[in-house]
Write a protein that holds these residues in place. Structure first.
Motif, PDB file in Angstrom:
ATOM      1  N   UNK A   8     -34.738  -5.160  28.570  1.00 59.04           N
ATOM      2  CA  UNK A   8     -35.305  -6.324  27.869  1.00 59.04           C
ATOM      3  C   UNK A   8     -34.226  -7.043  27.059  1.00 59.04           C
ATOM      4  N   UNK A   9     -33.369  -6.259  26.417  1.00 60.55           N
ATOM      5  CA  UNK A   9     -32.326  -6.861  25.578  1.00 60.55           C
ATOM      6  C   UNK A   9     -31.332  -7.643  26.448  1.00 60.55           C
ATOM      7  N   UNK A  10     -31.026  -7.089  27.621  1.00 61.55           N
ATOM      8  CA  UNK A  10     -30.059  -7.753  28.507  1.00 61.55           C
ATOM      9  C   UNK A  10     -30.583  -9.127  28.946  1.00 61.55           C
ATOM     10  N   UNK A  11     -31.818  -9.151  29.423  1.00 63.10           N
ATOM     11  CA  UNK A  11     -32.358 -10.415  29.930  1.00 63.10           C
ATOM     12  C   UNK A  11     -32.522 -11.427  28.792  1.00 63.10           C
ATOM     13  N   UNK A  12     -32.968 -10.943  27.637  1.00 63.25           N
ATOM     14  CA  UNK A  12     -33.127 -11.853  26.495  1.00 63.25           C
ATOM     15  C   UNK A  12     -31.774 -12.441  26.093  1.00 63.25           C
ATOM     16  N   UNK A  13     -30.730 -11.606  26.115  1.00 68.28           N
ATOM     17  CA  UNK A  13     -29.405 -12.072  25.681  1.00 68.28           C
ATOM     18  C   UNK A  13     -28.819 -13.074  26.676  1.00 68.28           C
ATOM     19  N   UNK A  14     -28.931 -12.761  27.958  1.00 69.62           N
ATOM     20  CA  UNK A  14     -28.280 -13.617  28.958  1.00 69.62           C
ATOM     21  C   UNK A  14     -29.021 -14.948  29.087  1.00 69.62           C
ATOM     22  N   UNK A  15     -30.327 -14.873  29.250  1.00 70.05           N
ATOM     23  CA  UNK A  15     -31.083 -16.128  29.396  1.00 70.05           C
ATOM     24  C   UNK A  15     -31.040 -16.912  28.085  1.00 70.05           C
ATOM     25  N   UNK A  16     -31.134 -16.193  26.970  1.00 66.22           N
ATOM     26  CA  UNK A  16     -31.114 -16.852  25.664  1.00 66.22           C
ATOM     27  C   UNK A  16     -29.815 -17.599  25.417  1.00 66.22           C
ATOM     28  N   UNK A  17     -28.706 -17.023  25.872  1.00 63.67           N
ATOM     29  CA  UNK A  17     -27.413 -17.683  25.646  1.00 63.67           C
ATOM     30  C   UNK A  17     -27.353 -19.057  26.314  1.00 63.67           C
ATOM     31  N   UNK A  18     -28.007 -19.177  27.464  1.00 61.07           N
ATOM     32  CA  UNK A  18     -27.926 -20.447  28.206  1.00 61.07           C
ATOM     33  C   UNK A  18     -29.209 -21.268  28.088  1.00 61.07           C
ATOM     34  N   UNK A  19     -30.013 -20.918  27.109  1.00 61.31           N
ATOM     35  CA  UNK A  19     -31.261 -21.659  26.893  1.00 61.31           C
ATOM     36  C   UNK A  19     -30.961 -23.153  26.730  1.00 61.31           C
ATOM     37  N   UNK A  20     -31.670 -23.957  27.494  1.00 64.38           N
ATOM     38  CA  UNK A  20     -31.437 -25.404  27.398  1.00 64.38           C
ATOM     39  C   UNK A  20     -30.217 -25.862  28.183  1.00 64.38           C
ATOM     40  N   UNK A  21     -29.433 -24.922  28.708  1.00 54.36           N
ATOM     41  CA  UNK A  21     -28.250 -25.291  29.508  1.00 54.36           C
ATOM     42  C   UNK A  21     -28.431 -24.888  30.960  1.00 54.36           C
ATOM     43  N   UNK A  22     -28.977 -23.703  31.208  1.00 52.71           N
ATOM     44  CA  UNK A  22     -29.259 -23.317  32.595  1.00 52.71           C
ATOM     45  C   UNK A  22     -30.622 -23.900  32.971  1.00 52.71           C
ATOM     46  N   UNK A  23     -30.663 -24.628  34.082  1.00 53.33           N
ATOM     47  CA  UNK A  23     -31.947 -25.222  34.479  1.00 53.33           C
ATOM     48  C   UNK A  23     -32.861 -24.181  35.100  1.00 53.33           C
ATOM     49  N   UNK A  24     -32.272 -23.093  35.601  1.00 52.17           N
ATOM     50  CA  UNK A  24     -33.078 -22.121  36.348  1.00 52.17           C
ATOM     51  C   UNK A  24     -32.293 -20.826  36.514  1.00 52.17           C
ATOM     52  N   UNK A  25     -33.029 -19.782  36.888  1.00 51.36           N
ATOM     53  CA  UNK A  25     -32.427 -18.462  37.128  1.00 51.36           C
ATOM     54  C   UNK A  25     -32.942 -17.844  38.417  1.00 51.36           C
ATOM     55  N   UNK A  26     -32.049 -17.168  39.118  1.00 54.70           N
ATOM     56  CA  UNK A  26     -32.473 -16.194  40.108  1.00 54.70           C
ATOM     57  C   UNK A  26     -32.794 -14.945  39.297  1.00 54.70           C
ATOM     58  N   UNK A  27     -34.076 -14.729  39.030  1.00 54.58           N
ATOM     59  CA  UNK A  27     -34.434 -13.588  38.181  1.00 54.58           C
ATOM     60  C   UNK A  27     -34.291 -12.306  38.994  1.00 54.58           C
ATOM     61  N   UNK A  28     -34.899 -12.271  40.165  1.00 48.51           N
ATOM     62  CA  UNK A  28     -34.795 -11.087  41.027  1.00 48.51           C
ATOM     63  C   UNK A  28     -34.138 -11.512  42.337  1.00 48.51           C
ATOM     64  N   UNK A  29     -33.119 -10.767  42.718  1.00 53.58           N
ATOM     65  CA  UNK A  29     -32.341 -11.084  43.913  1.00 53.58           C
ATOM     66  C   UNK A  29     -32.487  -9.956  44.937  1.00 53.58           C
ATOM     67  N   UNK A  30     -32.836 -10.322  46.169  1.00 58.18           N
ATOM     68  CA  UNK A  30     -32.818  -9.389  47.303  1.00 58.18           C
ATOM     69  C   UNK A  30     -33.697  -8.150  47.087  1.00 58.18           C
ATOM     70  N   UNK A  31     -34.951  -8.391  46.749  1.00 51.84           N
ATOM     71  CA  UNK A  31     -35.872  -7.271  46.473  1.00 51.84           C
ATOM     72  C   UNK A  31     -36.504  -6.689  47.731  1.00 51.84           C
ATOM     73  N   UNK A  32     -36.466  -7.438  48.837  1.00 47.32           N
ATOM     74  CA  UNK A  32     -37.140  -6.968  50.056  1.00 47.32           C
ATOM     75  C   UNK A  32     -36.189  -6.082  50.864  1.00 47.32           C
ATOM     76  N   UNK A  33     -36.742  -5.013  51.439  1.00 44.86           N
ATOM     77  CA  UNK A  33     -35.935  -4.064  52.225  1.00 44.86           C
ATOM     78  C   UNK A  33     -35.263  -4.786  53.395  1.00 44.86           C
ATOM     79  N   UNK A  34     -34.128  -4.264  53.813  1.00 43.36           N
ATOM     80  CA  UNK A  34     -33.313  -4.884  54.862  1.00 43.36           C
ATOM     81  C   UNK A  34     -34.135  -5.210  56.123  1.00 43.36           C
ATOM     82  N   UNK A  35     -34.966  -4.256  56.558  1.00 43.20           N
ATOM     83  CA  UNK A  35     -35.732  -4.480  57.785  1.00 43.20           C
ATOM     84  C   UNK A  35     -37.048  -5.225  57.517  1.00 43.20           C
ATOM     85  N   UNK A  36     -37.293  -5.558  56.262  1.00 41.47           N
ATOM     86  CA  UNK A  36     -38.503  -6.311  55.937  1.00 41.47           C
ATOM     87  C   UNK A  36     -39.716  -5.434  55.683  1.00 41.47           C
ATOM     88  N   UNK A  37     -39.495  -4.123  55.744  1.00 41.51           N
ATOM     89  CA  UNK A  37     -40.600  -3.200  55.573  1.00 41.51           C
ATOM     90  C   UNK A  37     -40.684  -2.745  54.114  1.00 41.51           C
TER      91      UNK A  37
END
Ligand code: XIL
Length: 364
Positions: free
Chosen positions: A147-176
């Motif tokens: 929680x502290x990590x996400x709050x710190x990183x997103x908070x630092x760029x608040x109003x400057x980053x228009x968007x975030x890839x919050x979760x990257x590559x969550x689906x298994x390689x074969x799609x299963x």
């Protein structure tokens, strides 16, 4: 979302088309070329598109003034290629460092470009600072550090980053199903993702929050799992607002696959982005024998992506990002030194792929 009234949009499109035609004609008049060759210069990508156009970038690349000027001219959005991942931000002692992403964010601001945050939660990252907290005895501490990590990183760029890839590559390689990761083990397979979106939203309520993945064009099963995951997240209360398809494709991808994937993604009604596009020659079958055929397919795939993205409802378009501009700087070049997956060659000259991408937007 573009707020321009229709008449202004049409006028802007006509201007883009005129600039493209004029520059192509001027060049053709000086030096007639074979039709498969692109003009030596093209209008900037950002001028050719009615939606934001981006590239990834590394802070050190901004040390080269010529490349920095090229990036400022070509695109309207920047994403740190790796310097906003945990591997850079989070140090072994648990401290954070932001010097490189700060530099990229400042450059973007100085040049009227948007800044995109990539990425907060990625199965591929297993930082020591979190591994130390893995296990039953530390469950609360792990959750607090997450929680502290996400709050710190997103908070630092608040109003400057228009968007975030919050979760990257969550689906298994074969799609299963979904991938197993440090995050899923410690915080729950769906819960760690829902929590991440909630934390990011709390840190910057105005930022768009994306779910991002790859092989969604070549693997329909993976795409279905990806869309089902997005629905599960929404149902669980995650403030997810957009879907990103990386579009790291090979030049032998079947025609139509990119279009189908984009239409499927748009069916949920969320924002949609092409988030990391490149078209690898080296990953295609028959690379050595068929290089010139593959270069033509590469241009066709870029044109298809431009056309299919352009055809999505304007309110769902967020940006079209390339994973680099020049071949020589591509991550795929590090994998195979003969690859040439991007729109510009090593010297920054537009390839046929660049002309094809722009032409697809002009011909609409
Ligand atoms: C790649 C970067 O380009 C490399 O510089 C880095 O070493 C590894 O990651 N999917 C993603 C991106 O979401 O973060 C990856 O970027 C490419 C694949």
């Amino acid at each position: 979302m573009s707020l321009l009234p229709l008449r202004e949009k049409v006028a802007a499109q006509q201007l883009r088309r005129r600039t493209f035609v004029a520059s192509t004609l001027a060049l053709a008049a000086c030096a007639p070329r074979a039709s498969s060759q692109p003009p030596a210069s093209l209008p900037p990508l950002r001028a050719a598109a009615p939606f934001p156009v981006g590239t990834c970038i590394q802070a050190a690349q901004l040390d080269d003034p010529a490349y920095a000027a090229f990036v400022a001219a070509q695109v309207s959005q920047l994403t740190p290629e790796w310097e906003l991942k945990m591997e850079y931000v989070l140090q072994a002692d648990g401290g954070y460092r932001f010097d490189a992403p700060d530099r990229i964010a400042a450059f973007a601001q100085d040049h009227g470009q948007r800044f995109f945050g990539h990425t907060l939660v990625w199965y591929a990252q297993k930082p020591d600072a979190f591994e130390r907290l893995a296990g039953e005895a530390y469950r609360g501490a792990f959750r607090d550090a997450f929680a502290a990590y996400i709050a710190a990183v997103v908070g630092r760029y608040k109003g400057r980053a228009v968007a975030w890839d919050v979760v990257n590559e969550a689906v298994a390689e074969d799609g299963d199903g979904w991938r197993d990761s440090l995050w899923s083990q410690q915080l729950g397979p769906l819960d760690h993702m829902t929590f991440a979106y909630q934390l990011a939203h709390a840190a910057d309520p105005a930022a768009e929050l994306f779910l991002n993945d790859y092989n969604l064009e070549s693997n329909p099963r993976k795409r279905a799992t990806f869309l089902a995951l997005a629905e599960s997240l929404l149902k669980a209360g995650a403030p997810l607002t957009g879907l990103g398809t990386q579009t790291h494709v090979a030049a032998d991808l079947a025609p139509g696959a990119i279009t189908t994937a984009l239409q499927d993604l748009a069916s949920l009604g969320l924002k949609v982005r092409i988030s990391e596009m490149d078209v690898s020659l080296a990953r295609a079958a028959g690379f050595a024998a068929l290089r010139s055929d593959l270069e033509r397919s590469q241009a066709r795939l870029y044109a298809e992506a431009a056309q299919a993205y352009d055809a999505l409802p304007r309110r769902q378009q967020f940006d079209f990002t390339f994973w680099g501009l020049e071949d020589g700087k591509s991550w795929l070049r590090r994998e195979n030194e003969a690859d040439a997956p991007l729109l510009f060659d090593d010297a920054g000259r537009p390839k046929p792929a660049a002309a094809a991408w722009e032409r697809a937007l002009m011909e609409r």
